[in-house]
Design a protein around this motif. Sequence first.
Motif, short mmCIF file in Angstrom:
data_model
loop_
_atom_site.label_atom_id
_atom_site.label_comp_id
_atom_site.label_asym_id
_atom_site.label_seq_id
_atom_site.Cartn_x
_atom_site.Cartn_y
_atom_site.Cartn_z
N VAL A 154 25.27 39.32 37.94
CA VAL A 154 25.01 40.33 36.91
C VAL A 154 25.43 41.71 37.39
O VAL A 154 25.96 42.52 36.62
CB VAL A 154 23.51 40.33 36.52
CG1 VAL A 154 23.18 41.53 35.65
CG2 VAL A 154 23.16 39.06 35.79
N GLY A 155 25.20 42.00 38.68
CA GLY A 155 25.57 43.30 39.21
C GLY A 155 24.56 44.37 38.87
O GLY A 155 23.48 44.11 38.31
N TYR A 172 22.53 27.11 31.98
CA TYR A 172 23.18 28.33 31.48
C TYR A 172 23.95 29.05 32.57
O TYR A 172 25.13 29.42 32.39
CB TYR A 172 22.15 29.27 30.86
CG TYR A 172 22.80 30.51 30.26
CD1 TYR A 172 23.56 30.41 29.10
CD2 TYR A 172 22.69 31.75 30.89
CE1 TYR A 172 24.19 31.53 28.56
CE2 TYR A 172 23.32 32.86 30.37
CZ TYR A 172 24.07 32.75 29.20
OH TYR A 172 24.70 33.84 28.68
N LEU A 173 23.31 29.25 33.71
CA LEU A 173 23.98 30.00 34.78
C LEU A 173 25.27 29.29 35.21
O LEU A 173 26.30 29.93 35.45
CB LEU A 173 23.03 30.15 35.97
CG LEU A 173 23.52 31.01 37.14
CD1 LEU A 173 23.92 32.39 36.65
CD2 LEU A 173 22.42 31.13 38.19
N ARG A 180 32.90 33.08 32.75
CA ARG A 180 32.85 34.31 31.95
C ARG A 180 32.46 35.50 32.81
O ARG A 180 32.98 36.60 32.64
CB ARG A 180 31.87 34.14 30.79
CG ARG A 180 32.27 33.05 29.80
CD ARG A 180 31.12 32.69 28.88
NE ARG A 180 30.68 33.80 28.06
CZ ARG A 180 29.52 33.83 27.40
NH1 ARG A 180 28.68 32.80 27.49
NH2 ARG A 180 29.21 34.88 26.67
N LEU A 181 31.54 35.29 33.75
CA LEU A 181 31.10 36.38 34.61
C LEU A 181 32.19 36.79 35.60
O LEU A 181 32.21 37.93 36.08
CB LEU A 181 29.84 35.96 35.36
CG LEU A 181 28.58 35.77 34.52
CD1 LEU A 181 27.47 35.14 35.35
CD2 LEU A 181 28.11 37.11 33.95
N ASP A 231 33.52 39.63 26.66
CA ASP A 231 32.78 38.38 26.82
C ASP A 231 31.93 38.41 28.09
O ASP A 231 30.82 37.88 28.12
CB ASP A 231 33.75 37.21 26.84
CG ASP A 231 33.02 35.87 26.72
OD1 ASP A 231 32.04 35.79 25.94
OD2 ASP A 231 33.41 34.91 27.40
N ARG A 232 32.48 39.03 29.14
CA ARG A 232 31.70 39.15 30.38
C ARG A 232 30.45 39.99 30.15
O ARG A 232 29.35 39.65 30.63
CB ARG A 232 32.55 39.79 31.48
CG ARG A 232 31.76 40.05 32.77
CD ARG A 232 32.66 40.65 33.84
NE ARG A 232 31.94 40.82 35.09
CZ ARG A 232 31.25 41.92 35.43
NH1 ARG A 232 31.22 42.95 34.59
NH2 ARG A 232 30.62 41.99 36.59
N GLU A 233 30.55 41.05 29.40
CA GLU A 233 29.40 41.93 29.16
C GLU A 233 28.34 41.23 28.32
O GLU A 233 27.14 41.42 28.53
CB GLU A 233 29.85 43.23 28.47
CG GLU A 233 30.73 44.11 29.34
CD GLU A 233 30.10 44.35 30.71
OE1 GLU A 233 28.94 44.81 30.76
OE2 GLU A 233 30.76 44.06 31.74
N VAL A 234 28.79 40.39 27.38
CA VAL A 234 27.83 39.61 26.60
C VAL A 234 27.09 38.64 27.52
O VAL A 234 25.86 38.51 27.46
CB VAL A 234 28.54 38.85 25.46
CG1 VAL A 234 27.58 37.86 24.80
CG2 VAL A 234 29.07 39.82 24.43
N ALA A 235 27.85 37.95 28.37
CA ALA A 235 27.23 37.00 29.28
C ALA A 235 26.27 37.69 30.24
O ALA A 235 25.17 37.18 30.52
CB ALA A 235 28.30 36.24 30.07
N ARG A 236 26.65 38.87 30.75
CA ARG A 236 25.76 39.63 31.64
C ARG A 236 24.47 39.99 30.92
O ARG A 236 23.36 39.85 31.46
CB ARG A 236 26.42 40.91 32.12
CG ARG A 236 27.51 40.71 33.15
CD ARG A 236 28.07 42.06 33.61
NE ARG A 236 27.07 42.82 34.33
CZ ARG A 236 26.64 44.03 33.99
NH1 ARG A 236 27.12 44.63 32.91
NH2 ARG A 236 25.73 44.66 34.73
#
Length: 914
Positions: free
Chosen positions: A608-609, A687-688, A694-695, A701-706
Amino acid sequence: MTAPDTSLPTTYDAAATEAAWYPRWTEHGVFTADAARAATREPFVIVIPPPNVTAVLHMGHGLNNTVQDVLIRWRRMAGDEALWVPGTDHAGIATQNVVEKQLAAEGKTRFDLGREAFVGRVAEFVDKTGGEILNQLKSIGASADWSRTAYTFSPELSRAVRETFVRLHEDGLVYKGHRVIHWCPRCGTSLSDEEAEFNDSNGKLYHLRYPLADDPSQSITVATTRPETMLGDVAVAVNPDDERYQALIGKSVVLPLNGVAIPIIADSYTDPAFGSGAVKITPAHDANDFEVGKRHALPMPVIIDAEGMVREVEAAAGRVPAAFQGLERFAARKAVVAALDEAGALVKVENHAHSVRRCYRCDTVVEPRLSDQWFVRMQPLADKALAALRSGELRILPERWEAVYVNWLEGIRDWNISRQIWWGHRVPVWYCANSCGQAPMVSRSDVSACAGCGGAVRQDEDVLDTWFSSWLWPFSTLGWPDDTPDLRAFYPGDVLVTAPEILFFWVARMVMSGCWFLDKPPFHTVYLHGTVRDMQHRKMSKSLGNGIDPLDVVKLYGADALRWTMIAGLGLGVDVMLDPTDLDKSFAPGRNFCTKLWNIGRFLLSRVGTDPVAPVAALDRTQLAPADRWILERLDMAIADCNAALGPARPADLLEWTDGERGRGLRLSEYAEAARRFVWNELADWYLESVKPRLAAEGADREVARAVLAHAFDGALRLLHPIVPFITEELWQKLPQSPDGTFLAQAPWPTASGEPAGIGAEFEYVREAVAAIRQVRAEYNVNPGAWVDATLVAAGDTLDAVAAQVDTIGALARAKVSAAGAAPAGAAAQVVLPSGVELVIPLAGMIDLGKEKQRLETEIAQLDKQLTALDGRLANEGFVAKAPEAVVAAERAKAADWRARLEQLRSKHQALGA
């Protein structure tokens, strides 16, 4: 607070984490309730069962207080003004015993010091040790409001005790009576019915011959378990309907050892079927005999003193021969039996299993003894406590204890509240020192002069039963008898968490006092948890040496590991089994869970960062992937499952429940499992894993997944926090969306997102297919590193939905997946998924078909042979008729399992083709 930092250590350091977070919570007043805030927020109140000031933390305390903490943290997060009242009990007899042992080691007794000095010595001891257990509770994370710590012997609570005594006296419910009570010679005090605990014992039944006074050649035989008390016999009773003794009623017999003549009386108390059908009546040393003595106006000589010695104590002149004077009661028993035998008056002695009362504190056999004591008339109080249960204002979980509660209250006897010790609340009654005839003076304040003659007064020497102060605990701790803001805001409370063994000592009495003085029971739910036992099902205790020190567990594995183990294994009313010889095994569930949660958190936070994430509510729903929608739906389901397991908290809800619903809620193990399942099986395992690609990419899409991942983990930590508060707080603070200056301990309990049901259906295709592929790989022993081909067969919209997920399925299952409208030809493993989609995995090239067919044929033949033999045995009427029922049932179950396995093998063989 500093900005979130995702650089977590590889290994979770429980000691450092717990040492850091607990003082921060207390410094910021996280656990402190406010009566003013309760005007706008629903209060939720729990009072601690106050541990004795002599106590140290044991596993029973660990269980009990963890349960309370789970509930109070849940309701605090749910937005209630949550108050957990802590405190200690002065524990009259127990504390006095400890200090008397100290004095004995010094060669002294309390009488050497005198009352005032002895009380001062006990007070010094309590000052040093009284708060020790409360400090120990902090080590397991107890989130009590320490600013309200109470003590049953504090000036404030002592005032409440005196007020209670006076009010009950004014109500005609307190009186002094001359009755047979339970007496502990070791503690030197009377005990209540509940403090004189029944213990099964293998004793003797002695049959004694009493000769008739007018014809010594005739006699009547009585049976007794306590022959030494025959020196205090005043009658022999027979049942008026017992034809054997009709002619003897009204005559007299002579006691063999002292020559005292006593009458033969008729009383229905006597059971013709017990012993000889004739019983000796000793009113001063048996509660039932006392009632017979009152009915027949019999004398009541006392022949055993306060120290358990046989003597002529009261109205007993000429009854105790010199040979028995001053003998300890059990030594006197042997001497009396020997003398009776020598005199020809001992008919026979039989082994006799019966229950013997023992002191609940020192285990000494209790002596029934006629004495002057203070009593409370209990029936009026009990009636109100019964009405509270029957009206629905009160419930007891598990529900089976409600019948026990009712039975005790319906058969309740008056409560002996006076104790002949020095440590405790002094009975607030004064007497004229000059015996001027003035009635005893019952007063809220100390009396300095006689109301009749103005002369000196003396206060009653007795102190009140410890439970006479603790039965006021739910409201005395809130300032009663004054009308305080705390009392108005926080009474009545909500849930009482305790063990079944004090249902009568404390719980029922609190209900009685609350209903009597404040017209409401002090809580709406009584939660009686199980007992902590060893692997031999023995209750953990110091005397057995089978206990576990919770602080040892905390040092080894951390408080969260202790708490998780307790709660996850806590079925409603079920005992908790732990092995004191193997702490690693006993607390493996908690240790393993915390390790797994830490590893999930480390991995997740690294993905996630630290950059801020968007709130899930602000995301464009069209940008959500099927996995996103699925995990949001699963979070909603986890929240619903946790809420259902914990149950409604409001008394209004309780009153609306039907009989079948009264047992709802407080299923803590179910709550733990629902939260564990979400974070472990759904968030981490599915899920992870699914969002890793995507992450690792860039873009929207990455921001949605985060955002979705952070939101789901945030919800998981909130659900878990009441059980494992330290590790969840540590991880939550690392989340990028956690606001600075806030604590998870105060964060809102998660609520459902409101997403429509079924939004995660598409991702269910993924889970079903991946699970099935993994199962086929395992069944055919496919190399874990090898990729396999797989086809998902479906039609219409389902085919389109499945086709959209083939890449995700393939990545999770190490498979090259395609979607089609028809199954490919050739030998294949075929599985119909729960959704109706068919999974087809070609076997050619994946395994050696010939070798696998040969292996299956061999296994089928062996199993078929075994099943045929087993079926033959079950068809044998001789075997079925003669074998134990359990053995036959087990054999039938085995046959069913083998038959199902045989069908599976044949199906697999068929799938391999001709």
